[in-house]
Design a protein around this motif. Structure first.
Motif, mmCIF file in Angstrom:
data_model
loop_
_atom_site.group_PDB
_atom_site.id
_atom_site.type_symbol
_atom_site.label_atom_id
_atom_site.label_comp_id
_atom_site.label_asym_id
_atom_site.label_seq_id
_atom_site.Cartn_x
_atom_site.Cartn_y
_atom_site.Cartn_z
ATOM 1 N N ILE A 86 0.841 -1.201 0.000
ATOM 2 C CA ILE A 86 0.000 0.000 0.000
ATOM 3 C C ILE A 86 0.876 1.250 0.000
ATOM 4 C CG2 ILE A 86 -1.630 1.374 1.377
ATOM 5 C CD1 ILE A 86 -2.916 -1.295 2.228
ATOM 6 N N ILE A 87 1.928 1.208 0.805
ATOM 7 C CA ILE A 87 2.822 2.373 0.861
ATOM 8 C C ILE A 87 3.538 2.564 -0.481
ATOM 9 C CG2 ILE A 87 4.887 3.304 1.980
ATOM 10 C CD1 ILE A 87 3.867 1.985 4.554
ATOM 11 N N MET A 88 3.980 1.448 -1.076
ATOM 12 C CA MET A 88 4.608 1.543 -2.412
ATOM 13 C C MET A 88 3.644 2.145 -3.408
ATOM 14 S SD MET A 88 7.694 0.585 -2.650
ATOM 15 C CE MET A 88 7.800 0.502 -4.411
ATOM 16 N N THR A 89 2.388 1.719 -3.322
ATOM 17 C CA THR A 89 1.368 2.213 -4.244
ATOM 18 C C THR A 89 1.178 3.707 -4.093
ATOM 19 O OG1 THR A 89 0.264 0.112 -3.871
ATOM 20 C CG2 THR A 89 -0.955 1.770 -5.064
ATOM 21 N N PHE A 93 3.331 5.757 -3.022
ATOM 22 C CA PHE A 93 4.547 6.391 -3.546
ATOM 23 C C PHE A 93 4.445 6.552 -5.051
ATOM 24 C CE2 PHE A 93 8.761 7.767 -3.871
ATOM 25 C CZ PHE A 93 9.464 6.992 -4.786
ATOM 26 N N ILE A 94 4.007 5.484 -5.714
ATOM 27 C CA ILE A 94 3.872 5.546 -7.174
ATOM 28 C C ILE A 94 2.794 6.561 -7.562
ATOM 29 C CG2 ILE A 94 3.140 4.225 -9.206
ATOM 30 C CD1 ILE A 94 4.433 1.797 -7.917
ATOM 31 N N THR A 95 1.693 6.578 -6.826
ATOM 32 C CA THR A 95 0.615 7.536 -7.121
ATOM 33 C C THR A 95 1.152 8.958 -7.005
ATOM 34 O OG1 THR A 95 -0.853 5.974 -6.019
ATOM 35 C CG2 THR A 95 -1.792 8.093 -6.625
ATOM 36 N N PHE A 96 1.920 9.201 -5.961
ATOM 37 C CA PHE A 96 2.511 10.530 -5.765
ATOM 38 C C PHE A 96 3.391 10.905 -6.953
ATOM 39 C CE2 PHE A 96 4.697 14.043 -4.105
ATOM 40 C CZ PHE A 96 6.058 13.804 -4.100
ATOM 41 N N LEU A 97 4.212 9.953 -7.388
ATOM 42 C CA LEU A 97 5.101 10.225 -8.532
ATOM 43 C C LEU A 97 4.292 10.557 -9.775
ATOM 44 C CD1 LEU A 97 7.952 7.559 -8.464
ATOM 45 C CD2 LEU A 97 8.102 9.981 -7.901
ATOM 46 N N CYS A 98 3.193 9.816 -9.965
ATOM 47 C CA CYS A 98 2.391 10.006 -11.184
ATOM 48 C C CYS A 98 1.770 11.393 -11.254
ATOM 49 C CB CYS A 98 1.275 8.963 -11.253
ATOM 50 S SG CYS A 98 1.889 7.321 -11.574
ATOM 51 N N PHE A 99 1.565 12.014 -10.086
ATOM 52 C CA PHE A 99 0.923 13.319 -10.091
ATOM 53 C C PHE A 99 1.920 14.476 -10.083
ATOM 54 C CE2 PHE A 99 -3.270 12.149 -10.370
ATOM 55 C CZ PHE A 99 -3.599 11.160 -9.470
ATOM 56 N N PHE A 158 8.366 4.594 10.667
ATOM 57 C CA PHE A 158 8.718 5.047 9.322
ATOM 58 C C PHE A 158 7.569 4.807 8.355
ATOM 59 C CE2 PHE A 158 10.782 5.913 5.516
ATOM 60 C CZ PHE A 158 10.842 4.803 4.688
ATOM 61 N N ALA A 159 6.993 3.589 8.441
ATOM 62 C CA ALA A 159 5.900 3.253 7.532
ATOM 63 C C ALA A 159 4.727 4.209 7.733
ATOM 64 C CB ALA A 159 5.463 1.808 7.738
ATOM 65 N N GLY A 160 4.381 4.440 8.989
ATOM 66 C CA GLY A 160 3.274 5.348 9.293
ATOM 67 C C GLY A 160 3.520 6.759 8.775
ATOM 68 N N LEU A 161 4.733 7.258 9.041
ATOM 69 C CA LEU A 161 5.075 8.612 8.587
ATOM 70 C C LEU A 161 5.047 8.697 7.061
ATOM 71 C CD1 LEU A 161 8.060 9.776 10.821
ATOM 72 C CD2 LEU A 161 5.943 11.035 10.386
ATOM 73 N N PHE A 162 5.653 7.721 6.443
ATOM 74 C CA PHE A 162 5.737 7.674 4.987
ATOM 75 C C PHE A 162 4.345 7.660 4.374
ATOM 76 C CE2 PHE A 162 8.429 7.891 1.615
ATOM 77 C CZ PHE A 162 8.492 6.796 0.757
ATOM 78 N N PHE A 163 3.474 6.837 4.982
ATOM 79 C CA PHE A 163 2.090 6.727 4.520
ATOM 80 C C PHE A 163 1.408 8.093 4.580
ATOM 81 C CE2 PHE A 163 -1.833 4.539 3.705
ATOM 82 C CZ PHE A 163 -2.794 5.264 4.389
ATOM 83 N N ALA A 164 1.555 8.743 5.738
ATOM 84 C CA ALA A 164 0.901 10.045 5.928
ATOM 85 C C ALA A 164 1.466 11.084 4.950
ATOM 86 C CB ALA A 164 1.084 10.511 7.366
ATOM 87 N N ILE A 165 2.795 11.124 4.852
ATOM 88 C CA ILE A 165 3.437 12.121 3.975
ATOM 89 C C ILE A 165 3.015 11.907 2.524
ATOM 90 C CG2 ILE A 165 5.664 12.872 3.009
ATOM 91 C CD1 ILE A 165 6.866 12.242 5.790
ATOM 92 N N LEU A 166 3.027 10.645 2.088
ATOM 93 C CA LEU A 166 2.698 10.358 0.693
ATOM 94 C C LEU A 166 1.245 10.702 0.377
ATOM 95 C CD1 LEU A 166 4.537 7.025 -0.001
ATOM 96 C CD2 LEU A 166 5.016 9.237 -1.015
ATOM 97 N N THR A 167 0.356 10.402 1.301
ATOM 98 C CA THR A 167 -1.058 10.697 1.049
ATOM 99 C C THR A 167 -1.240 12.200 0.873
ATOM 100 O OG1 THR A 167 -1.573 8.867 2.512
ATOM 101 C CG2 THR A 167 -3.406 10.274 1.851
ATOM 102 N N VAL A 168 -0.660 12.939 1.813
ATOM 103 C CA VAL A 168 -0.812 14.405 1.757
ATOM 104 C C VAL A 168 -0.092 14.961 0.523
ATOM 105 C CG1 VAL A 168 -0.199 16.538 2.937
ATOM 106 C CG2 VAL A 168 -1.124 14.635 4.246
ATOM 107 N N ALA A 169 1.138 14.502 0.331
ATOM 108 C CA ALA A 169 1.929 15.011 -0.803
ATOM 109 C C ALA A 169 1.264 14.672 -2.131
ATOM 110 C CB ALA A 169 3.345 14.425 -0.753
#
Lengths: 310, 201, 529
Positions: free
Chosen positions: C269-272, C274-280, C352-363
């Protein structure tokens, strides 16, 4: 110079059924019959190829350009089959496709050089001059170093026209040349076509009537793959004499009126709606005034299914 | 591994060439020009085949260089029968000649392989599909070798990606495979080119 | 709307072909690597079946080892003595861990306490480790001997993680990137209500695809491994799995498998995201792929090249690859020193996973909402010279520049250079082979054959040594540990047997050639083929 289209038929099938067709067997359920025994002959001048979406205009154009082979029939230029002529025929044509798909990473100049090479325009001062001349004609001289991806819609249309006329063709085929452009651009393109059409066969496929009004020699009307008319604008509008009226319809009766009549346009004035209608019979229930038919009326008359018959 | 990498790069270079034009409908403009059919096809072939040959030679040079660093290639003027794998090779030639022969054969086979990928590009109107089909064609020999599917290995693109196979496995199944695959590629390419130039694509 | 997107994706032939290819490649890879490692796919089934029938498995293994050393022709499981010895050593170590579990854990607790007394910074870790394992010991959870080698391999599937990453990228291409390139967003952004919902829909679709893909890939890998190696019952403690003896969780194998899958899905889910963030991001498609590739490449380097004792050990554990390596964080307790303080690896990873998840969703949302068309304008600067009236040069220019041909060629050359090993010596076998060949080429055929004969005699002598050691062990003159150490040392020398055998075959060939064809020959490296 005569471009003849004789008895062209074209049907689209699913891929697997295509093999059966080649063996000569009849198909029971093709996807779509795009062209049905279309025949006409073109001399120099501007011809409008009109019809609604799905009438077969693009298919016919692709056949005339040599991009598609018909199932049966013949397209000939000066008596020779264009498919047998091959490259010789393609030297004489200029084609502008419907969609604005080009190599977006190339600049305008690069693209024209690329197309010029494919059109066998020779190296030398003549070739370069021709490109510059064409750019000047379509008013793109200021954008030569701009990438195609950065051009506006109107500029892309002009570039498409430019590449079509690069080799000064005898036959110019334009598929919806004014699609997606503003009114100014539309007028500019229309005038450009008139200017360059001297001593050429120009075919403009469109369903925008004003694009071809007054400039075309003859109008070819296609409906569901079949040619229903090929005649000058005057003759076509004369056919509609006595069938175009202006009716004054009370507002409360408008809804019923709409259901049973072919309304071209409406203008509301207080309690009365002035409706321009096309009808085989004169409407007696309301105030009626006969009008001079226009090309748009001809188009709507031929492509509207519901006409009241008394 | 080198040949697989080479094959994948050939696919990435060749597969989009015609598919791109078809996907973005440029083939309508190109098809309406006098040189947009046969001439364009020939020109693209004339560019890509020497380019592929050069890339293949570059790959071989890099590979030989790495071998000479690791092992030190010595006594290349020795006869080919010195290697056990070539002990029954009918002609007595030295290793240099064998290497050159392998290189030339490799180039020819690479051209055949490229023709195949080219034909896939002509037949497909989607760049990603062309890339995929080309990739599957490259990966198939790899997979077949893993699963030891002997019958399928009778007809596979392996020798086109590893031409040295022809020299030390010169048995009738290999010859049959080469004949069948070459005929298939030639016929497929002929059909693709015919459709492209006769407005049936 | 999510279902609609998934339906559209499943109707896309190219995507389906990619999925099938990747799943197939994954299965083939698992099959091939397993066959390479275990030599015979039934070996674990047979050996475990034999061991579980024995009353004293460890003793039976020792006895069997002595027997095969005395009589190397009497091998039960594998064709070569060396392989059989390696197998028995592996099984010995596994059986010892399972049967003497309590002693091993108590030893671990004592060692940890001892270390903490010496290294004060490790007090916290020692305390937590001790309490965790004491709780485990006081429970009923005990490992049992069984055929769990398939499961042990399954939880270390790095290749499957890689395949999943590629599949996610493919899904993102068809769901987001292609639509973006076609100008769909320009339309969506005119609808105020549509923007956020559209982003969430796309992200949700991609997450769902990722979850489905994870389940399919991991389960198919498990099926392949179990079909090859077999398995025992999953209702036993997870500590029964080889390599998981020190697993701190009081769960069964089934429970651990579930936990493993859940963690894998979470990392997916976190990788996904990340990819979604990159795509935008306002980048063109090739730039997105490149960024993704670089991110994964950097993560790989950080994860595999930083050693546990390094100052930068934290970077080793907070990257994309470490997120995917679920087994590493769940099969043992591990503490990382950060600025002089100890933190549990599991805690770090979860944070790390939690932070990354939150950052990626917002970003991702911000990137989407502020999305602008990618910059594709640019006035060309005197590019006209590249094109002319020559078809050949025009096509070459188009291919090399506009279709990125030059880039592909450069990438190809770079990859070929890096794929070929330019180091002088690749491994010990290579070194030995090269030195041997250099030496033999300087001798004539008779001297060369004598040299090879001498090497063979040495190898046979070493094999005899192993037998003698076995006898000494039987007589009690040496300890089991000493025997193990000596056997391993001698086995390492026997490792070169394959090279000597090959050189012997080459000498026979050279002699044949000289006698039959009278041609000048020399020993040559197999590499020329």
């Amino acid at each position: 110079m005569t471009l003849k289209v004789e008895n062209i038929n074209k049907t689209y099938y699913r891929r697997r059924r295509l093999h059966k067709l080649r063996s000569g067997k009849e198909m029971s359920s093709p996807i779509k019959k795009a062209l049905d025994s279309v025949s006409f002959s073109l001399e120099s001048g501007i011809y409008a190829l009109m019809g609604p979406n799905g009438a077969g205009k693009t298919t016919l154009i692709n056949i005339m350009v040599g991009n598609l082979k018909p199932d049966t029939g013949l397209v000939s230029y000066k008596g020779q089959d264009i498919f047998k002529m091959g490259a010789e025929y393609r030297k004489l044509i200029g084609y502008m496709p419907q969609h604005q798909w080009m190599y977006e990473n190339m600049t305008v100049m690069q693209f024209l050089y690329y197309i010029a090479t494919l059109k066998d325009i020779k190296k030398g001062p003549g070739g370069k001059e021709r490109i510059e001349q064409v750019l000047d004609l379509v008013n793109l001289t200021q954008e030569t170093n701009k990438k195609i991806g950065a051009l506006s819609g109107g500029m892309k249309q002009r570039l498409l026209i430019a590449q079509a006329i690069l080799n000064d063709p005898d036959i110019l085929i334009l598929d919806e040349p004014t699609a997606g452009v503003d009114p100014n651009e539309r007028i500019r393109i229309k005038n450009l076509i008139s200017r360059i059409s001297f001593n050429k066969i120009v075919v403009i496929a469109t369903h925008v009537v004003p694009d071809v009004e007054y400039i075309s020699k003859e109008i070819i009307l296609l409906k569901e793959g079949a040619m229903i008319h090929k005649d000058s604008q005057d003759h076509l509008t004369k056919m509609l004499e006595g069938k175009v009226f202006e009716c004054h319809v009370p507002v409360d009766k408008l809804h019923e009126f709409e259901k049973s009549h072919n309304i071209v346009s409406m203008v509301k004035e207080k309690d009365i709606v002035k409706a321009r209608i096309i009808s085989d019979y004169q409407e007696l229930d309301f105030d009626v005034k006969e009008l001079v038919p226009s090309l748009e009326d001809v188009y709507l008359y031929n492509y509207r299914s519901s006409i009241r018959l008394d | 591994m080198n040949t697989t990498i080479f094959a994948l790069f050939s696919v990435s270079l060749l597969a989009p060439i015609f598919s791109f034009d078809r996907q973005y409908k440029m083939e309508r403009i190109l098809g309406a020009t006098s040189r947009g059919n046969k001439y364009l096809l020939k020109t693209r072939f004339r560019i890509l085949l020497p380019l592929q040959a050069l890339m293949y030679i570059a790959m071989q040079v890099i590979w030989y260089s790495s071998l000479s660093y690791r092992y030190g290639i010595k006594n290349i003027s020795g006869n080919i029968q010195s290697l056990p794998i070539f002990k029954d090779f009918p002609i007595v030639i030295d290793m240099r000649v064998m290497l050159i022969l392998q290189l030339l054969t490799g180039i020819l086979l690479v051209w055949l392989f490229c023709t195949f990928i080219f034909s896939i590009s002509i037949k497909n109107s989607d760049v990603i599909q062309s890339l995929l089909i080309g990739t599957i064609a490259c990966v198939c020999p790899f997979i077949l070798a893993f699963v030891n599917f002997d019958l399928a290995k009778m007809f596979w693109l392996g020798p086109f990606l590893a031409p040295s196979l022809l020299f030390y496995k010169f048995t009738w199944p290999v010859i049959l495979n080469m004949v069948v695959m070459t005929s298939f590629i030639v016929l497929f390419a002929h059909k693709a080119v015919k459709d492209y130039t006769s407005a049936q694509v | 709307m999510v279902c609609q997107s998934i339906k559209l994706l499943l109707k896309n032939k190219s995507f389906i072909m990619i999925c099938m290819l990747l799943i197939f490649a994954n299965g083939i890879f698992q099959y091939k690597t397993t066959m390479d490692d275990v030599f015979d796919k039934n070996v674990y089934k047979e050996t475990i079946s034999w061991l579980t029938d024995e009353a004293q498995p460890l003793d039976s293994l020792s006895v069997y080892r002595r027997e095969i050393l005395e009589d190397p022709n009497n091998l039960r499981f594998l064709p070569h003595l060396y392989q059989e010895i390696m197998l028995t050593s592996e099984l010995s170590s596994y059986a010892d861990g399972v049967l003497n579990y309590e002693a091993k854990v108590e030893q671990l607790i004592n060692d940890t306490r001892a270390r903490a007394m010496f290294f004060k910074t490790e007090e916290k870790g020692a305390k937590e480790t001790t309490s965790t394992y004491q709780r485990l010991l006081s429970s009923d959870q005990r490992p049992t001997l069984g055929n769990y080698f398939a499961f042990g391999r399954w939880v270390k599937l790095g290749f499957t993680d890689g395949v999943l990453c590629i599949l996610l990228l493919a899904a993102a291409t068809f769901l987001i990137i292609q639509e973006r390139e076609r100008g769909m967003y320009t339309l969506i952004k005119t609808m105020k209500l549509g923007r956020t919902r559209y982003f969430l829909q796309k992200a949700a679709t991609l997450v769902l695809v990722g979850i489905l893909a994870s389940i399919v890939l991991y389960l198919s890998s498990l099926v392949v491994l179990i079909a090859m190696l077999g398995t025992g019952p999953w209702s036993v403690a997870v500590q029964s799995v080889p390599g998981h003896m020190l697993n701190p969780f009081p769960v069964t194998i089934l429970g651990y498998a579930t936990m493993f899958l859940i963690f894998k899905i979470a990392s997916c889910i976190i990788m996904t995201l990340f990819i979604t963030f990159l795509c935008f991001l306002p980048l063109k498609a090739p730039a997105i792929y490149l960024t993704y590739g670089i991110s994964m490449g950097v993560s790989v380097i950080l994860y595999y090249k930083i050693y546990p004792g390094s100052t930068y050990v934290l970077l080793k554990h907070i990257n994309l690859i470490s997120l995917m390596d679920t087994a590493e964080i769940t099969n043992k307790l591990y503490y990382v020193s950060v600025f002089g303080k100890q933190y549990s690896l599991q805690g770090i990873m979860l944070t790390f996973a939690g932070l990354f998840f939150a950052i990626l969703t917002v970003a991702g949302m911000i990137a989407y909402l502020t999305y602008k068309k990618t910059y594709s304008a640019a006035m060309g600067k005197k590019k006209t010279r590249l094109y002319g009236f020559n078809g050949f040069t025009n096509e070459a220019t188009r291919l090399l520049l506009h279709q990125k041909g030059l880039l592909i060629i450069a990438a190809f050359i770079m990859i070929i250079v890096f794929a070929n090993d330019f180091t002088v010596h690749k491994n010990d076998l290579d070194t030995y082979y090269k030195n041997a060949v250099d030496h033999l080429n300087a001798l004539d055929i008779d001297e060369a054959e004598k040299w090879i004969e001498k090497r063979q005699e040495e190898l046979e002598r070493l094999e005899g040594e192993i037998i003698s050691l076995g006898v000494l062990l039987q007589e009690g003159q040496i300890t089991e540990d000493a025997y193990q150490q000596a056997t391993i040392t001698i086995s390492q020398q026997l490792y070169y047997r394959s090279v000597v055998t090959e050189l012997e075959e080459q000498s026979v060939h050279i002699r044949d050639m000289k006698e039959s064809k009278g041609i000048a020959c020399a020993y040559l490296y197999k590499a020329l083929l």
